[in-house]
Design a protein around this motif. Structure first.
Motif, mmCIF file in Angstrom:
data_model
loop_
_atom_site.group_PDB
_atom_site.id
_atom_site.type_symbol
_atom_site.label_atom_id
_atom_site.label_comp_id
_atom_site.label_asym_id
_atom_site.label_seq_id
_atom_site.Cartn_x
_atom_site.Cartn_y
_atom_site.Cartn_z
ATOM 1 N N ARG A 88 0.835 -1.197 0.000
ATOM 2 C CA ARG A 88 0.000 0.000 0.000
ATOM 3 C C ARG A 88 0.872 1.250 0.000
ATOM 4 N NH1 ARG A 88 -1.289 -1.354 5.794
ATOM 5 N NH2 ARG A 88 -0.016 0.035 7.075
ATOM 6 N N THR A 89 0.254 2.355 -0.415
ATOM 7 C CA THR A 89 0.894 3.659 -0.378
ATOM 8 C C THR A 89 0.341 4.434 0.803
ATOM 9 O OG1 THR A 89 1.119 3.683 -2.787
ATOM 10 C CG2 THR A 89 1.329 5.795 -1.652
ATOM 11 N N GLU A 90 1.238 5.045 1.579
ATOM 12 C CA GLU A 90 0.820 5.808 2.751
ATOM 13 C C GLU A 90 1.697 7.039 2.884
ATOM 14 O OE1 GLU A 90 3.143 3.644 6.373
ATOM 15 O OE2 GLU A 90 1.616 2.415 5.357
ATOM 16 N N GLU A 91 1.271 7.969 3.717
ATOM 17 C CA GLU A 91 2.062 9.179 3.925
ATOM 18 C C GLU A 91 3.036 8.975 5.075
ATOM 19 O OE1 GLU A 91 1.410 13.877 5.103
ATOM 20 O OE2 GLU A 91 -0.118 12.845 3.927
ATOM 21 N N HIS A 92 4.276 9.406 4.863
ATOM 22 C CA HIS A 92 5.307 9.310 5.898
ATOM 23 C C HIS A 92 6.196 10.539 5.799
ATOM 24 C CE1 HIS A 92 8.069 7.331 8.701
ATOM 25 N NE2 HIS A 92 9.048 7.749 7.916
ATOM 26 N N ASP A 93 6.195 11.347 6.847
ATOM 27 C CA ASP A 93 6.996 12.585 6.876
ATOM 28 C C ASP A 93 6.734 13.464 5.656
ATOM 29 O OD1 ASP A 93 8.119 11.808 9.272
ATOM 30 O OD2 ASP A 93 9.937 10.992 8.364
ATOM 31 N N GLY A 94 5.455 13.527 5.259
ATOM 32 C CA GLY A 94 5.074 14.407 4.165
ATOM 33 C C GLY A 94 5.250 13.834 2.775
ATOM 34 N N ASP A 95 5.772 12.608 2.672
ATOM 35 C CA ASP A 95 5.976 11.974 1.366
ATOM 36 C C ASP A 95 5.048 10.772 1.211
ATOM 37 O OD1 ASP A 95 8.119 13.634 0.478
ATOM 38 O OD2 ASP A 95 9.488 12.506 1.772
ATOM 39 N N ALA A 96 4.655 10.496 -0.016
ATOM 40 C CA ALA A 96 3.934 9.259 -0.319
ATOM 41 C C ALA A 96 4.958 8.133 -0.401
ATOM 42 C CB ALA A 96 3.176 9.396 -1.634
ATOM 43 N N ARG A 97 4.786 7.133 0.442
ATOM 44 C CA ARG A 97 5.750 6.027 0.494
ATOM 45 C C ARG A 97 5.007 4.705 0.350
ATOM 46 N NH1 ARG A 97 10.266 7.956 3.569
ATOM 47 N NH2 ARG A 97 11.201 5.877 3.349
ATOM 48 N N VAL A 98 5.642 3.748 -0.292
ATOM 49 C CA VAL A 98 5.061 2.423 -0.477
ATOM 50 C C VAL A 98 5.539 1.488 0.628
ATOM 51 C CG1 VAL A 98 4.879 0.405 -1.984
ATOM 52 C CG2 VAL A 98 4.882 2.712 -2.966
ATOM 53 N N ARG A 99 4.598 0.812 1.259
ATOM 54 C CA ARG A 99 4.909 -0.192 2.289
ATOM 55 C C ARG A 99 4.645 -1.583 1.726
ATOM 56 N NH1 ARG A 99 5.339 -0.313 7.778
ATOM 57 N NH2 ARG A 99 4.738 1.898 7.892
ATOM 58 N N VAL A 100 5.616 -2.473 1.923
ATOM 59 C CA VAL A 100 5.449 -3.892 1.600
ATOM 60 C C VAL A 100 5.642 -4.666 2.898
ATOM 61 C CG1 VAL A 100 6.295 -5.865 0.285
ATOM 62 C CG2 VAL A 100 6.274 -3.586 -0.760
ATOM 63 N N GLY A 101 4.614 -5.401 3.316
ATOM 64 C CA GLY A 101 4.682 -6.192 4.548
ATOM 65 C C GLY A 101 4.696 -7.671 4.240
ATOM 66 N N ILE A 102 5.501 -8.422 4.974
ATOM 67 C CA ILE A 102 5.628 -9.868 4.766
ATOM 68 C C ILE A 102 5.330 -10.592 6.069
ATOM 69 C CG2 ILE A 102 7.191 -11.751 4.147
ATOM 70 C CD1 ILE A 102 8.689 -9.681 2.398
ATOM 71 N N TYR A 103 4.350 -11.486 6.015
ATOM 72 C CA TYR A 103 3.969 -12.281 7.182
ATOM 73 C C TYR A 103 4.760 -13.580 7.208
ATOM 74 C CZ TYR A 103 1.310 -15.413 10.166
ATOM 75 O OH TYR A 103 0.955 -16.324 11.128
ATOM 76 N N MET A 104 5.346 -13.877 8.365
ATOM 77 C CA MET A 104 6.126 -15.104 8.551
ATOM 78 C C MET A 104 5.336 -16.097 9.392
ATOM 79 S SD MET A 104 9.820 -13.349 9.451
ATOM 80 C CE MET A 104 9.083 -11.980 10.362
ATOM 81 N N ASN A 105 5.137 -17.319 8.899
ATOM 82 C CA ASN A 105 4.492 -18.334 9.723
ATOM 83 C C ASN A 105 5.552 -19.168 10.436
ATOM 84 O OD1 ASN A 105 5.390 -20.477 8.054
ATOM 85 N ND2 ASN A 105 3.572 -20.334 6.752
ATOM 86 N N ALA A 106 5.114 -20.129 11.218
ATOM 87 C CA ALA A 106 6.027 -20.892 12.071
ATOM 88 C C ALA A 106 7.050 -21.696 11.276
ATOM 89 C CB ALA A 106 5.242 -21.818 12.988
ATOM 90 N N ALA A 107 6.746 -22.021 10.017
ATOM 91 C CA ALA A 107 7.655 -22.840 9.220
ATOM 92 C C ALA A 107 8.715 -22.019 8.500
ATOM 93 C CB ALA A 107 6.857 -23.657 8.198
ATOM 94 N N ASN A 108 8.561 -20.700 8.467
ATOM 95 C CA ASN A 108 9.498 -19.848 7.734
ATOM 96 C C ASN A 108 10.788 -19.615 8.508
ATOM 97 O OD1 ASN A 108 6.654 -17.997 6.704
ATOM 98 N ND2 ASN A 108 7.903 -19.241 5.350
#
Length: 205
Positions: A69-89
């Motif tokens: 997703r794109t969100e605002e951070h310190d006045g800039d539009a920034r893209v966040r990529v989140g990765i979920y880790m399960n117990a096997a990772n």
């Protein structure tokens, strides 16, 4: 295989937990259970070698992409990529891009499921990275069962793409706030995509 630092004490605790069942299971069964639990803990903290590509931002974690997703951070539009880790990772986390560590900040919080919206308020560690072509941030987020975030780096340290930056014991999530100017059109992964820390390219930078 290499094991993440500090895993030994968890393995010892798991062994003792197994031995504590001796009265109910019998001595042999308790020893077997203790060794099985210790082996599972060490496997969870495994730290295999990885070979990063020559370009692009790489995934900070093994797992599945849960957020783009794109969100605002310190006045800039920034893209966040989140990765979920399960117990096997694998739970050792890596730097998406080369740069210098500007700050490592621990934020207290809850321990909700890492793939839920409420995890935005979980305990976390921010690793802020400086680069000539755009700063970025990696955030290691604790989950419902992950109670320990172990950063390996400190301010002033120079890192290469794919270098180890820390690990989270027993689960959760790693996010990358990509440099300003990067858009979702530059992102090479989508929600549900499997990743390998230090190897999967997540953005064309």
């Amino acid at each position: 295989m290499r094991i993440a630092p500090g895993a030994g004490r968890y393995a010892v605790a798991a062994t003792l937990a197994g031995l504590a069942t001796a009265r109910r299971l019998g001595r042999r069964a308790a020893v077997a259970l203790g060794l099985l639990l210790a082996g599972a803990v060490l496997a969870f903290h495994r730290d295999p070698e990885r070979t990063p590509p020559d370009s692009g931002a790489v995934a900070p974690a093994d797992g599945v992409v849960s957020v783009v997703r794109t969100e605002e951070h310190d006045g800039d539009a920034r893209v966040r990529v989140g990765i979920y880790m399960n117990a096997a990772n694998v739970h050792v986390n890596r730097a998406p891009l080369a740069g210098r560590v500007e700050a490592v900040e621990h934020i207290a919080g809850g321990h909700r499921l890492a793939f839920s919206k409420e995890s935005e308020h979980n305990e976390r560690v921010h690793v802020d990275m400086a680069r000539e072509t755009g700063d970025y941030r990696v955030t290691l987020i604790a989950g419902a069962f992950a109670r320990r975030i172990h950063p390996y780096v400190e301010a002033g340290q120079e890192l290469e793409r794919g270098d180890r930056i820390g690990h989270i014991s027993f689960g959760s999530r790693a996010d990358v706030l990509l440099p300003a100017g990067v858009t979702e059109a530059d992102v090479l992964v989508e929600e549900g995509k499997a990743t390998r820390a230090g190897e999967t390219r997540i953005a064309d930078i």
